[in-house]
Design a protein around this motif. Structure first.
Motif, PDB file in Angstrom:
ATOM      1  N   ALA A  29       0.825  -1.212   0.000  1.00  0.00           N
ATOM      2  CA  ALA A  29       0.000   0.000   0.000  1.00  0.00           C
ATOM      3  C   ALA A  29       0.855   1.256   0.000  1.00  0.00           C
ATOM      4  CB  ALA A  29      -0.939  -0.001   1.202  1.00  0.00           C
ATOM      5  N   ILE A  30       1.927   1.253   0.793  1.00  0.00           N
ATOM      6  CA  ILE A  30       2.794   2.430   0.846  1.00  0.00           C
ATOM      7  C   ILE A  30       3.409   2.712  -0.521  1.00  0.00           C
ATOM      8  CG2 ILE A  30       4.962   3.333   1.773  1.00  0.00           C
ATOM      9  CD1 ILE A  30       2.649   3.560   3.696  1.00  0.00           C
ATOM     10  N   GLY A  31       3.939   1.670  -1.159  1.00  0.00           N
ATOM     11  CA  GLY A  31       4.548   1.852  -2.476  1.00  0.00           C
ATOM     12  C   GLY A  31       3.542   2.264  -3.527  1.00  0.00           C
ATOM     13  N   SER A  32       2.377   1.637  -3.534  1.00  0.00           N
ATOM     14  CA  SER A  32       1.385   1.929  -4.571  1.00  0.00           C
ATOM     15  C   SER A  32       0.783   3.312  -4.386  1.00  0.00           C
ATOM     16  CB  SER A  32       0.278   0.868  -4.558  1.00  0.00           C
ATOM     17  OG  SER A  32      -0.432   0.885  -3.344  1.00  0.00           O
ATOM     18  N   VAL A  33       0.622   3.747  -3.143  1.00  0.00           N
ATOM     19  CA  VAL A  33       0.078   5.082  -2.893  1.00  0.00           C
ATOM     20  C   VAL A  33       1.037   6.146  -3.414  1.00  0.00           C
ATOM     21  CG1 VAL A  33      -0.381   6.750  -1.048  1.00  0.00           C
ATOM     22  CG2 VAL A  33      -1.421   4.495  -0.964  1.00  0.00           C
ATOM     23  N   ALA A  34       2.325   5.960  -3.158  1.00  0.00           N
ATOM     24  CA  ALA A  34       3.317   6.923  -3.631  1.00  0.00           C
ATOM     25  C   ALA A  34       3.310   7.012  -5.156  1.00  0.00           C
ATOM     26  CB  ALA A  34       4.711   6.528  -3.138  1.00  0.00           C
ATOM     27  N   VAL A  35       3.228   5.866  -5.821  1.00  0.00           N
ATOM     28  CA  VAL A  35       3.240   5.848  -7.284  1.00  0.00           C
ATOM     29  C   VAL A  35       1.931   6.403  -7.849  1.00  0.00           C
ATOM     30  CG1 VAL A  35       3.346   4.348  -9.313  1.00  0.00           C
ATOM     31  CG2 VAL A  35       4.908   3.990  -7.402  1.00  0.00           C
ATOM     32  N   SER A  36       0.815   6.150  -7.183  1.00  0.00           N
ATOM     33  CA  SER A  36      -0.470   6.678  -7.644  1.00  0.00           C
ATOM     34  C   SER A  36      -0.436   8.197  -7.710  1.00  0.00           C
ATOM     35  CB  SER A  36      -1.597   6.229  -6.714  1.00  0.00           C
ATOM     36  OG  SER A  36      -1.771   4.838  -6.772  1.00  0.00           O
ATOM     37  N   PHE A  37       0.188   8.810  -6.713  1.00  0.00           N
ATOM     38  CA  PHE A  37       0.302  10.266  -6.737  1.00  0.00           C
ATOM     39  C   PHE A  37       1.157  10.721  -7.918  1.00  0.00           C
ATOM     40  CE2 PHE A  37       2.717  14.091  -5.432  1.00  0.00           C
ATOM     41  CZ  PHE A  37       1.658  14.987  -5.428  1.00  0.00           C
ATOM     42  N   LEU A  38       2.251  10.030  -8.177  1.00  0.00           N
ATOM     43  CA  LEU A  38       3.117  10.400  -9.295  1.00  0.00           C
ATOM     44  C   LEU A  38       2.433  10.185 -10.635  1.00  0.00           C
ATOM     45  CD1 LEU A  38       6.587   9.065  -8.085  1.00  0.00           C
ATOM     46  CD2 LEU A  38       5.778  11.423  -8.118  1.00  0.00           C
ATOM     47  N   HIS A  39       1.516   9.212 -10.713  1.00  0.00           N
ATOM     48  CA  HIS A  39       0.801   8.972 -11.954  1.00  0.00           C
ATOM     49  C   HIS A  39      -0.082  10.149 -12.339  1.00  0.00           C
ATOM     50  CE1 HIS A  39       1.174   4.284 -12.037  1.00  0.00           C
ATOM     51  NE2 HIS A  39       2.312   4.923 -12.253  1.00  0.00           N
ATOM     52  N   GLU A  76      -2.628   8.433   4.050  1.00  0.00           N
ATOM     53  CA  GLU A  76      -2.175   7.049   4.128  1.00  0.00           C
ATOM     54  C   GLU A  76      -0.672   6.966   4.349  1.00  0.00           C
ATOM     55  OE1 GLU A  76      -3.280   2.835   1.897  1.00  0.00           O
ATOM     56  OE2 GLU A  76      -3.960   4.746   1.093  1.00  0.00           O
ATOM     57  N   LEU A  77       0.071   7.834   3.672  1.00  0.00           N
ATOM     58  CA  LEU A  77       1.517   7.874   3.879  1.00  0.00           C
ATOM     59  C   LEU A  77       1.849   8.341   5.300  1.00  0.00           C
ATOM     60  CD1 LEU A  77       2.630   9.436   0.470  1.00  0.00           C
ATOM     61  CD2 LEU A  77       2.849   7.046   1.173  1.00  0.00           C
ATOM     62  N   ILE A  78       1.109   9.321   5.782  1.00  0.00           N
ATOM     63  CA  ILE A  78       1.307   9.805   7.155  1.00  0.00           C
ATOM     64  C   ILE A  78       1.015   8.699   8.152  1.00  0.00           C
ATOM     65  CG2 ILE A  78       0.389  11.387   8.902  1.00  0.00           C
ATOM     66  CD1 ILE A  78      -0.103  13.371   6.561  1.00  0.00           C
ATOM     67  N   CYS A  79      -0.066   7.977   7.912  1.00  0.00           N
ATOM     68  CA  CYS A  79      -0.440   6.882   8.801  1.00  0.00           C
ATOM     69  C   CYS A  79       0.645   5.810   8.834  1.00  0.00           C
ATOM     70  CB  CYS A  79      -1.770   6.285   8.330  1.00  0.00           C
ATOM     71  SG  CYS A  79      -2.446   5.006   9.401  1.00  0.00           S
ATOM     72  N   GLY A  80       1.188   5.464   7.664  1.00  0.00           N
ATOM     73  CA  GLY A  80       2.225   4.441   7.609  1.00  0.00           C
ATOM     74  C   GLY A  80       3.486   4.846   8.336  1.00  0.00           C
ATOM     75  N   ARG A  81       3.866   6.116   8.200  1.00  0.00           N
ATOM     76  CA  ARG A  81       5.073   6.593   8.861  1.00  0.00           C
ATOM     77  C   ARG A  81       4.877   6.733  10.367  1.00  0.00           C
ATOM     78  NH1 ARG A  81      10.475   6.713   9.235  1.00  0.00           N
ATOM     79  NH2 ARG A  81      11.236   8.645  10.165  1.00  0.00           N
ATOM     80  N   SER A  82       3.721   7.223  10.799  1.00  0.00           N
ATOM     81  CA  SER A  82       3.490   7.521  12.215  1.00  0.00           C
ATOM     82  C   SER A  82       3.044   6.317  13.028  1.00  0.00           C
ATOM     83  CB  SER A  82       2.435   8.628  12.350  1.00  0.00           C
ATOM     84  OG  SER A  82       2.828   9.792  11.673  1.00  0.00           O
TER      85      SER A  82
END
Length: 474
Positions: A42-52, A226-232
């Motif tokens: 999820a972390i990887g796909s969320v980051a790439v979704s934003f770049l898409h 989601e990225l914030i949640c994963g990091r925190s």
């Protein structure tokens, strides 16, 4: 006159067939993979979704909306697409290692490297898909999207069963992207240009920038929490967040994904033909709200059995987050109508202005809420979604001179019906728990009773959604 009902039917079938495939694969994968493994992907796909979204630059929307779409403008759009895609693929690949270090997980690095390759495939069929949407060729889009979903789901499940863990999701995504590229290439018109150009760069960039700004901000608001949640809070917390938001978004997509592409194309057609959008807007708001508001009310009440049935009892921690998320998703469903009107009528700048305020606010609220835990992050996201939805509807009302009374008349039956169906769901859940019934039994009983009572209510009040059927019967 366009056969909108037929287009909607095909779009509805395509979108919901895709959703069913994704739902079935999600059910299976939730039992083959652990929450931590799903969280890593999820972390990887969320980051790439934003770049898409950055990769697209609003080009797909521009292709649909442009009033005078010439060959040179298509070639320019193609050129922009290739440059952004190759650049962002390189960025993702190079950023994979530091991103993995940031989350202290090498698996994130592996996922990003595979998804970087997928980024290179996207421009192969993007222009073709945009042209098919412009021409409302939803039959072809049905074949393309369903085929891609079948391949992605099948590959992910097979690899997960063979023990590839979270990487099965990454390889499955790549397989789906390859399928989309191949089928789009097969559907490409003979006279559609291959060679890119930049001769119309000013016109194309101006049109794309108005559309891409909103998409970038929307994706930031979607991905950021989601990225914030994963990091925190860790990978398990982000997995529970993802499942809660995923269940709410699944219903949202089932309701709006089949409507919005047709609506944007239709509103663009009306705008090009100088047809008033006020009546189609109010009718769409009325018809969508009478489905969406009762549906989300029922989902909020029945969240526990839904999570248990979909993902298993190891995911029950997502129940309360799902109940909270339904409020924001219900309002976003209505805002999709307003958004389609703004974009379709060529007012993408207004849509961008709204996102420019509320999406950064969502990120700030999520950052503050992260200190208090998962539940507060979900509350922050829902609050921001409600805010932008109300603002979007108000903006459209002001532009098209829609009064509060007209807007309220369009949605008031839906609000009453949502309360009634929510109470029915609560009664069914109470009886089911008292009788110690399983989640599947409760949900089947609820579906039968809720759908029947909802349909009877529509006919009783002679709602616009069933008006044509009533006229034919008369």
């Amino acid at each position: 006159m366009l056969n909108i009902k037929k287009k909607l039917a095909v779009s509805y079938l395509q979108r919901n067939a895709t959703l069913v495939l994704q739902l079935v694969s999600s059910l299976i994968l939730a039992r083959l993979l652990s929450p931590a493994e799903i969280g890593i992907f999820a972390i990887g796909s969320v980051a790439v979704s934003f770049l898409h979204v950055l990769r697209d630059l609003g080009i797909s929307g521009y292709i649909v909306q442009e009033k005078e779409l010439s060959t040179e403008r298509i070639r320019t759009a193609q050129g922009f697409m290739w440059i952004t895609s190759s650049t962002l693929a390189l960025v993702v690949f190079l950023a994979a290692v530091p991103f993995g270090h940031f989350y202290n997980e090498e698996g994130v690095t592996d996922v990003l490297r595979v998804l970087a390759v997928n980024t290179l495939l996207l421009p192969v069929g993007a222009i073709t898909i945009g042209l098919m949407s412009r021409r409302m060729e939803f039959e072809r889009l049905f074949v393309l999207n369903v085929s891609s979903a079948v391949v992605q789901a099948g590959a992910s499940i097979l690899l997960a069963a063979l023990g590839y863990g979270f990487m099965s999701l990454a390889w499955g995504s790549l397989a789906g992207g390859l399928t989309t590229a191949l089928i789009a290439a097969a559907f490409r018109d003979r006279d559609q240009p291959w060679i890119p150009s930049f001769s119309e760069r000013k016109r194309v960039f101006a049109g794309c920038s108005r559309l891409s700004g909103s998409s970038i901000l929307y994706e930031l608001g979607l991905s950021g929490p989601e990225l914030i949640c994963g990091r925190s809070l860790g990978f398990e917390a982000v997995a529970f967040y993802g499942k809660a938001q995923g269940a709410a978004m699944l219903l949202l997509r089932a309701l709006v994904d089949s409507i919005v592409p047709v609506a944007v194309s239709y509103y663009s057609h009306c705008s090009r033909s100088d047809i008033s959008l006020k009546e189609p807007y109010l009718r769409a708001l009325s018809c969508l709200s009478v489905v969406a508001l009762p549906a989300f009310a029922c989902l909020a009440v029945l969240a526990g059995p839904v999570i248990d049935l979909l993902y298993g009892d190891q995911w029950l921690a997502a129940t309360v987050p799902l109940q909270i998320a339904t409020s924001g998703a219900a309002m976003i469903a209505l805002a999709n109508v307003a958004g389609a009107v703004l974009v379709g009528s060529g007012r993408a700048g207004d849509n961008f202005a709204l996102h420019a305020v509320f999406q950064p606010a969502k990120i700030v609220l999520a950052l503050l809420a992260a200190q208090a835990g998962l539940i507060w992050i979900v509350i922050a996201v829902a609050a921001a979604d409600i805010g932008i939805s109300i603002a979007s509807i108000l903006r459209v009302n002001r532009i098209f001179n829609v009064s509060w009374s007209e807007c309220f008349s369009a949605v008031s039956p839906s609000i009453g019906l949502a309360v009634i169906e929510g109470l029915i769901s609560w009664a069914i859940l109470s009886v089911g728990r008292e009788q110690a019934l399983g989640s599947a039994t409760i949900l089947v009983a609820a579906a039968l009773i809720i759908i029947t009572s909802w349909a009877l209510a529509l006919f009783a009040i002679k709602h616009a959604l069933v008006a044509d059927f009533i006229k034919r019967r008369a």
